[in-house]
Every structure is written in C-alpha cells, then in structure tokens.
Design an enzyme around this catalytic site. Sequence first.
Site, short mmCIF file in Angstrom:
data_model
loop_
_atom_site.label_atom_id
_atom_site.label_comp_id
_atom_site.label_asym_id
_atom_site.label_seq_id
_atom_site.Cartn_x
_atom_site.Cartn_y
_atom_site.Cartn_z
N ARG A 241 -6.19 -3.85 7.76
CA ARG A 241 -7.59 -3.85 8.18
C ARG A 241 -7.74 -2.92 9.39
O ARG A 241 -6.85 -2.83 10.23
CB ARG A 241 -8.06 -5.27 8.55
CG ARG A 241 -8.18 -6.20 7.35
CD ARG A 241 -9.34 -5.80 6.45
NE ARG A 241 -9.55 -6.70 5.33
CZ ARG A 241 -9.09 -6.52 4.11
NH1 ARG A 241 -8.32 -5.46 3.87
NH2 ARG A 241 -9.35 -7.37 3.14
N GLU A 270 -16.64 0.75 8.97
CA GLU A 270 -16.69 1.29 7.61
C GLU A 270 -18.10 1.16 7.05
O GLU A 270 -18.70 0.07 7.17
CB GLU A 270 -15.69 0.55 6.70
CG GLU A 270 -14.25 0.76 7.11
CD GLU A 270 -13.25 0.07 6.17
OE1 GLU A 270 -13.68 -0.49 5.14
OE2 GLU A 270 -12.05 0.09 6.48
N HIS A 289 -11.03 3.66 2.28
CA HIS A 289 -10.69 2.30 1.83
C HIS A 289 -10.64 2.23 0.30
O HIS A 289 -11.16 1.29 -0.31
CB HIS A 289 -11.71 1.29 2.37
CG HIS A 289 -11.18 -0.11 2.44
ND1 HIS A 289 -11.63 -1.05 3.33
CD2 HIS A 289 -10.20 -0.74 1.73
CE1 HIS A 289 -11.00 -2.19 3.17
NE2 HIS A 289 -10.12 -2.03 2.20
#
Length: 329
Positions: A241, A270, A289
């Site tokens: 993360r 993000e 991601h």
Amino acid sequence: MKTCLLHATTFARIRERLKGLEHKIEFIVMDEDGLFSHAGDGSVVHHPKPDIVFGNTDVWFGSHARDFMITVLKTGGIDWFQSSAAGLDNAALISVGKISRIYTTNHTQSEAMAEWALWQAFDFLKHGPQHRAQQADGAWERVEMREMMDSRWLIVGFGSIGSAVGKRVQLLGGHVTGARRSPGPAEGADHIVPMALVKSELAQADIVLLSLPLTDETARMVDAEFLSAMRPDALLMNLGRGPLVDEAALLAALDAGRPAFAALDVTVEEPLPKDSPLWRHPKVAVTPHDSAATAATYIRADETFLDNLQRYLAGEPLKHVVSPETFAD
C-alpha cells in the site's frame, strides 16, 4: 431461494458455469449504466436485497462502484460477501464486512503481481532506463549489468504475494529472506525473520520488496531511517500500500544516492496527481496500481467465487474466511 448480486460482465463470463443452479439461486446483475436487473429475464430490480454478493474488479473499476456498494450496505445485512481482493484496508470493504455473516477474500492475484516484481527487478538489474536512453540517443556504449543469480531479496510481508515472488526468485538462483509475524519455514523463502529484524537485514539486500498490508504499525515504515539502512545499489519495490512509504523521505534518499532506484505500483494518493515529482524522478518507476491487472487474474478470482459458491450451497466450509473479529470496532 438465495439471491446473488454481481456485475453483468462477470455474470456473462461465468454464465455457463452457473447452469443448473437456477433452482437454488436467483442472480441479479448490475450493468455498466448502474442498473440492476434479473439475469434470467432482464426485468428491472429497483431495490436489490441479495443474500450473496461477489465484489470484484468489474465492480471496483466500473463506472458505478459507489452505487453497487451503497446498494449492498443498504441491505443492512448479507449472508456472504466474496471479495476478489486480498486486502481489508479499504473503508468500504470494512463496512461490508461488518454487515456480512461470512466474508471471504481472494489471493490468486499474487501470480500476476509476482511477475510485476520480476519485471521491475530485471529492468533494474539490467539497467533498462540507461539502455533505453542510449537507444534514444543512438549511443553504442556497453553497460555492465547485474544478474538475478545470487541476488539477495528481502520480502517484507511474506504472505501469498511474497511466496509467489520468492518461489520465482529461487528458481532463478536468487536468495530470499522473508519477514513476517509468524515464525517457521515458508514456501519461497530461504529464511524467515520476524518483522522486528527487518532493518537489520537491509544492508544485505539487493532488492527490498514491500508486500504487506497497511496498519497502524506499518504506516510510513519506510522512513528516512529505513532508507538510510539500505544499500546504495539496492532497489526498493512497493506492491503493498502506498502509505507504507514516506514519499518525501524516499525522494530525498534517492537524491542522496541510497537506495539506487524505486519501483512503485502503489502511492499514497491514488490516482497519483500529475504534479507529483514521482512521475518525473529519474530514479523512480511508477505503475498505476495495475500489477494484478491481467485477464488471468480476473478468471482466477472467478474460480475462487465459483469454488466457494459450491461449498456454500453444499453447506461446506468456505475458503479464505475472514474472522468477524477483524471488522469489530
């Protein structure tokens, strides 16, 4: 009869596998426009109240993920929620967990994520950025590279992702040290060390991979002290993360020459803002991601759901069940 809610795209993909269950389950689908309908006859469903919900990538990255989750939460309680994700640090998923009698996760995305780690590691060891720059300039200059053979990896957070990476590294001749809470041997690791010893292992690692969840204990664990303990020729990768890493400290450390490079599939914010210096730093590789974004990942998640669905209908224990205590306040 049980009612199951899932995305229309998912239903279309696994429809043939669901044949024969019509007398046991009524399937309700949400389409790309956020509309709910009966999968059988297409009739509109205004206020779905499912017993079973399959939340997956088709939902999370669709245009109406919020509508899907609000619909689930408005039920006030469901019998079983199958997530295509392994993590539980998303606020919406935690809320769903609180209203689910059974909550199950999925760990098959680790296969694609392991390939991402190898891709970034090879690119680093073989000086990919330098070779691409030389090609752009038409410069024929030999570059001394490094080998995966005998490379030393420290994988912080040795769960399904860490194991998938470790097994591949070992096959290529690398040495793997895994760090996790529980002791004992693990497939894909030559050695397992407790989390408390991570910093003492950094000086021996050519490649440091983060693949652990975000908790109060792990937030910003990669700080200035952590980075200063790494080797100046080492690679830092983050598949966990974004908030595991203090990004300001990372940029300062890269500028100071320790570590040599960072590859990030996750970031603190993000989507990563266009003005973030991470985009343009010469010692940083960023991906959005999407390390798990492969067609095979989606299919494996479907298989997890289908396997658990058969178990659910047969009254058998489901796989990857999360303890209800995890969602307790």
